[in-house]
Design a protein around this motif. Structure first.
Motif, PDB file in Angstrom:
ATOM      1  N   LYS A   1      -1.558   1.618   4.606  1.00 47.47           N
ATOM      2  CA  LYS A   1      -1.859   1.483   3.323  1.00 47.47           C
ATOM      3  C   LYS A   1      -1.023   1.965   2.475  1.00 47.47           C
ATOM      4  O   LYS A   1      -1.052   0.662   1.008  1.00 47.47           O
ATOM      5  N   LYS A   2       0.008   1.687   2.820  1.00 50.43           N
ATOM      6  CA  LYS A   2       1.617   1.242   1.831  1.00 50.43           C
ATOM      7  C   LYS A   2       1.775   2.382   0.692  1.00 50.43           C
ATOM      8  O   LYS A   2       2.167   1.806  -0.168  1.00 50.43           O
ATOM      9  N   THR A   3       0.803   3.428   0.970  1.00 50.07           N
ATOM     10  CA  THR A   3       0.506   4.528  -0.085  1.00 50.07           C
ATOM     11  C   THR A   3       1.252   5.596   0.435  1.00 50.07           C
ATOM     12  O   THR A   3       1.038   6.822  -1.051  1.00 50.07           O
ATOM     13  N   ARG A   4       1.943   6.085   1.421  1.00 54.75           N
ATOM     14  CA  ARG A   4       2.675   7.350   1.651  1.00 54.75           C
ATOM     15  C   ARG A   4       4.036   6.545   2.793  1.00 54.75           C
ATOM     16  O   ARG A   4       3.511   5.491   3.643  1.00 54.75           O
ATOM     17  N   GLY A   5       5.051   7.654   2.499  1.00 51.68           N
ATOM     18  CA  GLY A   5       6.357   6.767   3.339  1.00 51.68           C
ATOM     19  C   GLY A   5       7.211   7.992   3.907  1.00 51.68           C
ATOM     20  O   GLY A   5       6.739   9.222   2.947  1.00 51.68           O
ATOM     21  N   THR A   6       7.838   7.929   4.554  1.00 47.24           N
ATOM     22  CA  THR A   6       8.295   9.285   5.146  1.00 47.24           C
ATOM     23  C   THR A   6       9.996   8.519   5.469  1.00 47.24           C
ATOM     24  O   THR A   6       9.979   7.604   6.417  1.00 47.24           O
ATOM     25  N   LEU A   7      11.315   9.440   5.306  1.00 47.47           N
ATOM     26  CA  LEU A   7      12.248   8.786   5.479  1.00 47.47           C
ATOM     27  C   LEU A   7      12.857  10.298   6.418  1.00 47.47           C
ATOM     28  O   LEU A   7      12.870  11.435   5.716  1.00 47.47           O
TER      29      LEU A   7
ATOM     30  N   ILE B   1       7.049  10.369   0.778  1.00 46.23           N
ATOM     31  CA  ILE B   1       6.717   9.723  -1.255  1.00 46.23           C
ATOM     32  C   ILE B   1       5.533   9.448  -0.814  1.00 46.23           C
ATOM     33  O   ILE B   1       4.911   8.756  -0.436  1.00 46.23           O
ATOM     34  N   ASP B   2       4.654  10.230  -1.839  1.00 44.99           N
ATOM     35  CA  ASP B   2       2.855   9.364  -2.100  1.00 44.99           C
ATOM     36  C   ASP B   2       3.373   8.328  -2.879  1.00 44.99           C
ATOM     37  O   ASP B   2       3.305   9.191  -4.029  1.00 44.99           O
ATOM     38  N   ALA B   3       2.146   7.817  -3.107  1.00 45.44           N
ATOM     39  CA  ALA B   3       2.333   6.309  -4.178  1.00 45.44           C
ATOM     40  C   ALA B   3       1.373   6.658  -5.826  1.00 45.44           C
ATOM     41  O   ALA B   3       1.327   6.682  -6.899  1.00 45.44           O
TER      42      ALA B   3
ATOM     43  N   ILE C   1       7.232   1.563  -5.634  1.00 49.64           N
ATOM     44  CA  ILE C   1       6.889   0.990  -7.248  1.00 49.64           C
ATOM     45  C   ILE C   1       5.625   1.224  -7.243  1.00 49.64           C
ATOM     46  O   ILE C   1       4.657   1.209  -7.028  1.00 49.64           O
ATOM     47  N   GLY C   2       5.857   1.021  -8.752  1.00 53.12           N
ATOM     48  CA  GLY C   2       4.779   1.290  -9.102  1.00 53.12           C
ATOM     49  C   GLY C   2       3.952   0.415 -10.538  1.00 53.12           C
ATOM     50  O   GLY C   2       3.930  -0.639 -10.330  1.00 53.12           O
ATOM     51  N   ILE C   3       2.174   0.056  -9.653  1.00 51.88           N
ATOM     52  CA  ILE C   3       1.657  -0.776 -10.564  1.00 51.88           C
ATOM     53  C   ILE C   3       0.028  -0.456 -10.266  1.00 51.88           C
ATOM     54  O   ILE C   3      -0.771   1.113  -9.595  1.00 51.88           O
ATOM     55  N   ASP C   4      -0.801  -0.806 -11.828  1.00 58.40           N
ATOM     56  CA  ASP C   4      -2.189  -0.171 -11.992  1.00 58.40           C
ATOM     57  C   ASP C   4      -3.173  -1.027 -10.790  1.00 58.40           C
ATOM     58  O   ASP C   4      -3.846  -1.988 -11.403  1.00 58.40           O
TER      59      ASP C   4
END
Length: 294
Positions: free
Chosen positions: A71-77, A151-153, A174-177
């Motif tokens: 869903k491209k809402t959580r990323g891990t590094l 990071i959670d979007a 990237i923030g967008i409503d």
């Protein structure tokens, strides 16, 4: 069982299962009187001992990996270290790193110590620290899970970029409503371009107001001293420093940097253009940059 009753084929089978050296496998089989299962336990015990002996050795090579959910809402590094670039390309090391990445992606806490002491989802009954120590013994180099972050979007999207060679990686929010389905791929590619920018240009902050007063004061003193060393008169130092601080902002602040793909535009320009395309404001909320060894 004597040394001469242990066949080379049995030694090779144990080596293939454990990755340990031929002589270590032969010695373990002798000690276990030919019992392969006991020999594996012996090698494991010796591996743990070896890992303790290697705990003070410098592990400055390794890989940086990233993962973003569907869903491209959580990323891990994550950054996983070893001692040599040769081992960083080892299949066992890379599988371990992928397993750690997947477990880190599911972690609820960002606490590294708690993470290392948690049960390894990929090796039940052992902690991640246990598996790390065993791999150290097996490979013969110190292995270290150095750091990870999630990071959670919330509102927006997470994009990632890993530079070829896996020594540098970036996550960006990237923030967008609200994201229209038709815009999902374009937004991700836009975020990836910004992540690539961060990888290449290493900004200190997103915007100039995020740079601390202490950091700015330090730069001002450096610029003043540089001007004095150039023989500039004291009365114009402030004017000179102002110009150099503006230049510093252009290099240190992501939004003021020239876009690496089009030097005629700044990141602010790129964000503005994409906001028009999306039909709503797009912002850069947060980024994390891992460079191997930093």
């Amino acid at each position: 069982m004597s040394q001469f009753e242990i066949s080379a084929a049995v030694v090779m089978q144990l080596r293939e299962k454990t990755g340990a050296g031929m002589m270590d496998c032969k010695k373990a089989l002798m000690e276990a009187q030919g019992d392969a299962e006991k020999a594996m336990d012996i090698l494991r015990q010796k591996g743990l001992k070896k890992s303790a002996e290697k705990a003070t050795r410098v592990a400055k090579e390794g890989i940086v990996l990233a993962k973003v959910d569907d869903k491209k809402t959580r990323g891990t590094l994550v950054e996983i270290n070893c001692e040599t670039d040769f081992v960083a390309k080892n299949d066992d090391f890379r599988k371990f790193a992928e397993d750690v990445l997947n477990q880190a992606h599911a972690a609820k806490s960002g606490d590294l110590e708690a993470f290392l002491n948690a049960e390894a989802a990929f090796d039940k009954g052992k902690t991640i620290s246990d598996v790390t120590a065993e791999l150290t013994g097996k490979i013969g180099e110190r292995i270290l899970v150095k750091r990870f972050c999630n990071i959670d979007a919330g509102k927006g999207m997470i994009a990632d970029y890993i530079h070829p060679g896996n020594k540098l990686g970036v996550l960006i929010h990237i923030g967008i409503d609200g994201v229209e389905p038709a815009m999902m791929n374009d937004l991700y590619l836009f975020g990836r371009d910004i992540a690539m920018q961060i990888a290449a240009m290493n900004p200190v902050a997103i915007r100039r107001e995020e740079i601390s007063a202490d950091a700015l004061a330090k730069e001002i003193e450096i610029f003043k001293e540089q001007a004095r060393n150039e023989g500039k008169p004291e009365k114009i130092l402030d004017q000179i420093v102002k110009g150099r601080i503006d230049k510093y902002y252009q290099e240190a602040c992501l939004t003021e940097q020239a876009f690496v793909k089009d030097q005629s535009k700044t990141i602010n320009d790129i964000v503005g253009e994409f906001s028009k395309k999306a039909g709503k404001p797009v912002t850069i909320q947060r980024f994390v940059r891992y460079r191997l060894g930093d």
